[in-house]
Design a protein around this motif. Sequence first.
Motif, short mmCIF file in Angstrom:
data_model
loop_
_atom_site.label_atom_id
_atom_site.label_comp_id
_atom_site.label_asym_id
_atom_site.label_seq_id
_atom_site.Cartn_x
_atom_site.Cartn_y
_atom_site.Cartn_z
N LEU B 11 0.87 -2.45 -12.10
CA LEU B 11 1.23 -2.55 -10.72
C LEU B 11 0.67 -3.75 -9.74
CD1 LEU B 11 2.62 -1.08 -8.27
CD2 LEU B 11 0.38 0.22 -8.03
N ILE B 12 -0.53 -4.24 -10.08
CA ILE B 12 -1.14 -5.20 -9.51
C ILE B 12 -0.53 -6.60 -9.65
CG2 ILE B 12 -3.38 -6.80 -9.40
CD1 ILE B 12 -4.97 -4.23 -9.97
N GLY B 13 -0.08 -6.56 -10.99
CA GLY B 13 1.05 -7.77 -11.31
C GLY B 13 2.24 -7.72 -10.55
N GLU B 14 2.73 -6.74 -10.31
CA GLU B 14 4.25 -6.83 -9.40
C GLU B 14 3.83 -6.83 -8.29
OE1 GLU B 14 6.98 -6.23 -10.57
OE2 GLU B 14 6.53 -6.15 -12.91
N LEU B 15 2.68 -6.36 -7.81
CA LEU B 15 2.50 -6.48 -6.26
C LEU B 15 2.35 -7.96 -5.72
CD1 LEU B 15 0.30 -3.18 -5.58
CD2 LEU B 15 2.63 -3.83 -4.65
N PRO B 19 5.77 -11.53 -1.26
CA PRO B 19 5.19 -12.80 -0.50
C PRO B 19 4.03 -12.41 0.40
CG PRO B 19 7.34 -11.88 0.39
CD PRO B 19 6.81 -11.30 -0.93
N GLY B 20 3.07 -13.14 0.48
CA GLY B 20 1.72 -12.98 1.21
C GLY B 20 0.90 -11.86 0.86
N ILE B 21 0.92 -11.72 -0.46
CA ILE B 21 0.01 -10.88 -1.06
C ILE B 21 -0.47 -11.33 -2.38
CG2 ILE B 21 -0.09 -8.41 -2.49
CD1 ILE B 21 1.82 -7.16 -0.63
N GLY B 22 -1.85 -11.66 -2.30
CA GLY B 22 -2.39 -12.43 -3.24
C GLY B 22 -3.23 -11.25 -4.19
N PRO B 23 -4.05 -11.97 -5.20
CA PRO B 23 -4.52 -10.97 -6.18
C PRO B 23 -5.54 -9.83 -5.55
CG PRO B 23 -4.93 -13.46 -6.73
CD PRO B 23 -4.25 -13.45 -5.61
N LYS B 24 -6.30 -10.36 -4.61
CA LYS B 24 -7.00 -9.32 -3.89
C LYS B 24 -6.46 -8.39 -3.08
CE LYS B 24 -11.43 -8.32 -3.24
NZ LYS B 24 -12.57 -8.50 -3.91
N SER B 25 -5.40 -8.72 -2.31
CA SER B 25 -4.66 -7.73 -1.62
C SER B 25 -4.02 -6.94 -2.49
CB SER B 25 -3.65 -8.42 -0.76
OG SER B 25 -4.30 -9.39 0.21
N ALA B 26 -3.35 -7.44 -3.55
CA ALA B 26 -2.74 -6.45 -4.67
C ALA B 26 -3.61 -5.45 -5.14
CB ALA B 26 -2.10 -7.43 -5.61
N GLN B 27 -5.10 -5.87 -5.46
CA GLN B 27 -5.94 -4.86 -5.74
C GLN B 27 -6.23 -3.90 -4.71
OE1 GLN B 27 -9.71 -6.96 -7.09
NE2 GLN B 27 -8.29 -8.23 -8.34
N ARG B 28 -6.29 -4.14 -3.63
CA ARG B 28 -6.77 -3.28 -2.45
C ARG B 28 -5.49 -2.25 -2.17
NH1 ARG B 28 -11.51 -2.95 0.28
NH2 ARG B 28 -10.50 -2.78 2.36
N LEU B 29 -4.19 -2.82 -2.33
CA LEU B 29 -2.95 -1.92 -2.43
C LEU B 29 -2.95 -1.06 -3.49
CD1 LEU B 29 -0.24 -4.52 -1.11
CD2 LEU B 29 -1.55 -2.63 0.15
N ALA B 30 -3.30 -1.36 -4.65
CA ALA B 30 -3.31 -0.88 -6.00
C ALA B 30 -4.14 0.57 -5.88
CB ALA B 30 -3.17 -1.31 -7.32
N PHE B 31 -5.20 0.22 -5.42
CA PHE B 31 -6.41 1.26 -5.45
C PHE B 31 -6.22 1.89 -4.02
CE2 PHE B 31 -9.16 -1.58 -8.05
CZ PHE B 31 -9.44 -0.54 -9.16
N PHE B 32 -5.51 1.74 -3.00
CA PHE B 32 -5.13 2.50 -2.04
C PHE B 32 -4.39 3.48 -2.58
CE2 PHE B 32 -2.05 3.59 1.03
CZ PHE B 32 -2.88 4.25 2.20
N LEU B 33 -3.32 3.05 -3.23
CA LEU B 33 -2.14 3.97 -3.73
C LEU B 33 -2.87 4.99 -4.83
CD1 LEU B 33 0.92 1.64 -4.16
CD2 LEU B 33 0.62 3.47 -2.74
N LEU B 34 -3.75 4.55 -5.65
CA LEU B 34 -4.48 5.54 -6.68
C LEU B 34 -5.03 6.45 -5.55
CD1 LEU B 34 -5.79 3.58 -9.47
CD2 LEU B 34 -4.55 5.39 -9.50
N SER B 35 -5.59 6.34 -4.76
CA SER B 35 -6.41 7.37 -3.95
C SER B 35 -5.39 8.30 -2.99
CB SER B 35 -7.19 6.57 -2.87
OG SER B 35 -6.50 5.94 -1.57
N ARG B 36 -4.18 7.99 -3.10
CA ARG B 36 -3.21 8.86 -2.20
C ARG B 36 -2.47 9.86 -3.10
NH1 ARG B 36 -4.92 7.81 2.36
NH2 ARG B 36 -3.59 9.22 2.88
N SER B 37 -1.79 11.04 -2.49
CA SER B 37 -1.36 11.88 -3.37
C SER B 37 -0.30 11.56 -4.18
CB SER B 37 -1.12 13.07 -2.21
OG SER B 37 0.37 12.83 -1.70
N ASP B 38 0.03 12.25 -5.17
CA ASP B 38 1.20 12.15 -5.97
C ASP B 38 2.46 11.88 -5.46
OD1 ASP B 38 -0.64 12.37 -8.00
OD2 ASP B 38 0.49 13.72 -9.18
N ASP B 39 2.85 12.75 -4.35
CA ASP B 39 3.83 12.95 -3.50
C ASP B 39 4.01 11.62 -2.64
OD1 ASP B 39 4.54 15.30 -4.32
OD2 ASP B 39 4.34 16.35 -2.43
N GLU B 40 2.95 11.18 -2.19
CA GLU B 40 3.18 9.84 -1.25
C GLU B 40 3.53 8.82 -1.96
OE1 GLU B 40 -0.22 9.86 2.49
OE2 GLU B 40 -1.12 11.16 0.57
#
Lengths: 203, 203
Positions: B11-15, B19-40
């Motif tokens: 997922l980090i690789g895909e994120l 555009p405008g999403i670097g390695p650090k942002s991609a990690q943050r987004l992926a971990f954010f998603l991990l912390s959300r509910s399955d539904d979200e």
Amino acid sequence: MLKYALPLQKLIGELEKLPGIGPKSAQRLAFFLLSRSDDEVGELGLAVLALKAEIGLCSRCHNYTTGDLCPICEDPGRDISVICVVEQASDLMALERSGEYEGVYHVLGGALSPVADIKPSDLYIAELLERIREMRLREVIIATSPTVEGDATGEYLRQLIAQLPEPPQVTRIALGLPVGGDLDYADQVTLARSLRGRTKMEG
Amino acid sequence: MLKYALPLQKLIGELEKLPGIGPKSAQRLAFFLLSRSDDEVGELGLAVLALKAEIGLCSRCHNYTTGDLCPICEDPGRDISVICVVEQASDLMALERSGEYEGVYHVLGGALSPVADIKPSDLYIAELLERIREMRLREVIIATSPTVEGDATGEYLRQLIAQLPEPPQVTRIALGLPVGGDLDYADQVTLARSLRGRTKMEG
């Protein structure tokens, strides 16, 4: 007022929920995806769906893992006489990137917070004490974020651990990090230094 | 060196491809998603997958649509004697947000570029000329981006249109936009002003 096509509107709405992505960025990302091939967009969609389906928590340290234990807990090369306690798995990853640490971890799942109503029972604190009791630990490193909540959580843990029979040494990572900052955003050199400069916690 | 759990890494690789999403942002987004509910997280994944499956191009103007015609081409309230020519559907949306324009659009699908090897046949130029020939137009507004490629594309279109029998008036949106800038990022007031200040194109 023009509405976007429904699937586009839906995706923009979902993207806006992500941290650091406002309405404008969400639009840009959605249009970017529209301009990509079906395969490329499919890869992203499937990667998002696979994430929660395939990843769970390590039964020992609560890091993210696809198996029962995470790669760190399964690694025979790690020093299991030291546990580093962090708030989130993303903090663990940040420490791993510093390359400074060879022990194992314990992820609390957050920090104590009267404001957000996060109590000790909401965190993996009982599990941490159980691990300390079962294993012969040399040291517990408190690596919660240097915020009010993180500091309070660290101090709370120190007091609990001190009450155990034969308690291990408890240390706190050094404040090489800017106070009030977020551990996950610190650079690797700063994190490495703050691990090296850790100090003994005393009551 | 620690590897993330495979679905997380994927997922980090895909994120990171966004555009405008670097390695650090991609990690943050992926971990954010991990912390959300399955539904979200499921909602986001499905929205991404639905995007390309459900959205196609308007058979008239090549704007994005879920039907045969886009909402603008289907709207009987629009002035079909004026066509505004843009590079991308996202530019069309930006102009719509300005609330200044009541005509219809034509999306070229890009701009001419010798560097990127984009030739007239790669754009919906023949379709534009066909539309102009078939309908009694008052005006064609060239709203390509004020870049070298956008300006060249506009000038190329002006010459083509001038060769038609009974050619409509061809105008260019005013350079209220910063030159070299991207139309999609301009604010609504600037876009509205540049539409109002459009000037007649002459050879």
